[in-house]
Design an enzyme around this catalytic site. Structure first.
Site, short mmCIF file in Angstrom:
data_model
loop_
_atom_site.label_atom_id
_atom_site.label_comp_id
_atom_site.label_asym_id
_atom_site.label_seq_id
_atom_site.Cartn_x
_atom_site.Cartn_y
_atom_site.Cartn_z
N THR A 38 0.84 -1.19 0.00
CA THR A 38 0.00 0.00 0.00
C THR A 38 0.88 1.24 0.00
OG1 THR A 38 -1.78 -1.12 1.18
CG2 THR A 38 -1.74 1.27 1.34
N SER A 40 2.19 5.04 -2.33
CA SER A 40 2.40 5.62 -3.66
C SER A 40 3.28 4.75 -4.55
CB SER A 40 3.01 7.02 -3.53
OG SER A 40 4.22 6.97 -2.79
N THR A 41 4.34 4.15 -4.00
CA THR A 41 5.21 3.32 -4.82
C THR A 41 4.54 1.99 -5.15
OG1 THR A 41 7.07 4.29 -3.62
CG2 THR A 41 7.56 2.47 -5.09
N ASP A 94 6.37 -3.87 -1.60
CA ASP A 94 5.79 -2.76 -0.85
C ASP A 94 6.79 -1.62 -0.81
OD1 ASP A 94 3.91 -1.38 0.61
OD2 ASP A 94 3.77 -2.87 2.23
N ALA A 96 8.21 1.83 1.66
CA ALA A 96 8.61 2.03 3.06
C ALA A 96 8.75 3.51 3.32
CB ALA A 96 9.91 1.29 3.36
N GLY A 109 3.92 2.34 7.62
CA GLY A 109 2.65 2.65 8.25
C GLY A 109 2.12 4.04 8.01
N ALA A 110 2.85 4.86 7.26
CA ALA A 110 2.34 6.20 6.97
C ALA A 110 1.03 6.13 6.21
CB ALA A 110 3.38 7.00 6.18
N GLU A 117 -0.19 -5.20 6.09
CA GLU A 117 1.08 -5.36 5.38
C GLU A 117 1.95 -6.41 6.07
OE1 GLU A 117 1.58 -0.86 3.51
OE2 GLU A 117 2.39 -1.31 5.49
N LYS A 135 14.52 7.41 0.93
CA LYS A 135 14.02 6.59 2.04
C LYS A 135 15.14 5.85 2.77
CE LYS A 135 9.91 7.88 1.05
NZ LYS A 135 8.82 6.99 0.63
#
Length: 258
Positions: A38, A40-41, A94, A96, A109-110, A117, A135
């Site tokens: 989940t 944007s990436t 996912d 990060a 978790g943002a 997840e 990141k």
């Protein structure tokens, strides 16, 4: 990967780059079950994966980590199934919020989906993290707050317990703007509240394992956003259009069926 047209990519372009790189390297004819993250990436990955399937690639069964990702996958004609029906995954992908460059320990978790997840990604033989190069950090918790998912009932007391354990850490309930009304609590897909812990005032998270263990023993805490010994590969998009691959050479954690 280098080309003049890739010079000075912004973060959005870097995310698209690593999404394409992930699909090209990790989605093969042998890949049948995938966990979709989940954010944007991860959203870029779903788009690229859907385009590959539409172009004739083998269909893949996906387990999604949020309702938002599942709706996106459905619109891209990706077959989705619940986790219990699939049990194990060939690979999960996912994003990060932060990635420790030495250990690949993550803060996630943002986007508010850390519980699903973690449950999904534990069942993957391989967890690939895709992100832009910003990141990658030396110390976790300096740029981003650590999310902690808590039950609604008695959340105020849960927050007080957390403050007692981490007296110099700023703890706030996550709130959102909804229909013009501020201070509306953010609610996860599982119906929980999210607390955000700011470790920057104490120099970040020096010992992620100790923080994780402390949080897990606090009544009312459902799950935290520290993903320790889970990521096996990180793909990082660079502004010059290259992709940096960092690999953790250990046995993946594995879930019940891997």
């Amino acid at each position: 990967n280098f080309s003049p047209r890739f010079l000075k990519m912004d973060a959005a372009q870097q995310k698209q780059l690593v999404a394409e790189h992930f699909v090209k390297e990790y989605i093969t004819d042998e890949t049948t079950k995938i966990g979709l993250g989940t954010g944007s990436t991860a959203k870029c990955v779903v788009d690229v994966l859907g385009d590959k399937i539409a172009a004739g690639a083998n269909q893949i069964i996906a387990v999604c980590t949020s309702e938002a990702t599942e709706q996106q996958a459905i619109t891209k004609d990706i077959v989705t199934r619940p986790l219990w029906a699939v049990k194990y995954l060939d690979v999960a992908v996912d994003g990060a919020d932060e990635i420790d460059k030495r250990t690949l320990t993550l803060i996630k978790g943002a986007g508010g989906a850390l519980l699903r997840e973690k449950l999904v990604e534990l069942q993957a033989k391989l967890l690939v993290i895709v992100a832009d190069d910003s990141k990658l950090v030396d110390v976790l918790g300096l740029k981003h707050k650590l999310p902690v998912e808590v039950v609604k009932f008695g959340w105020e007391l849960t927050m007080e317990r957390i403050k007692l354990e981490f007296p110099d850490v700023v703890v706030e309930r996550r709130e959102v703007l909804h229909r013009g009304h501020p201070h509306i609590p953010f609610v996860t897909d599982e119906g929980h509240y999210m607390l955000d812990l700011d470790f920057a005032p104490i120099g970040g998270i020096e010992n992620p394992n100790a923080v994780a263990d402390t949080l897990k023993h606090i009544p009312g805490v459902v799950e935290h956003g520290l993903f320790i010994d889970m990521a096996t590969v990180a793909l990082l998009g660079n502004p010059d259009g290259t992709v940096r691959k960092i690999q953790r050479h250990v046995t993946p954690p594995g879930g019940l069926y891997t």
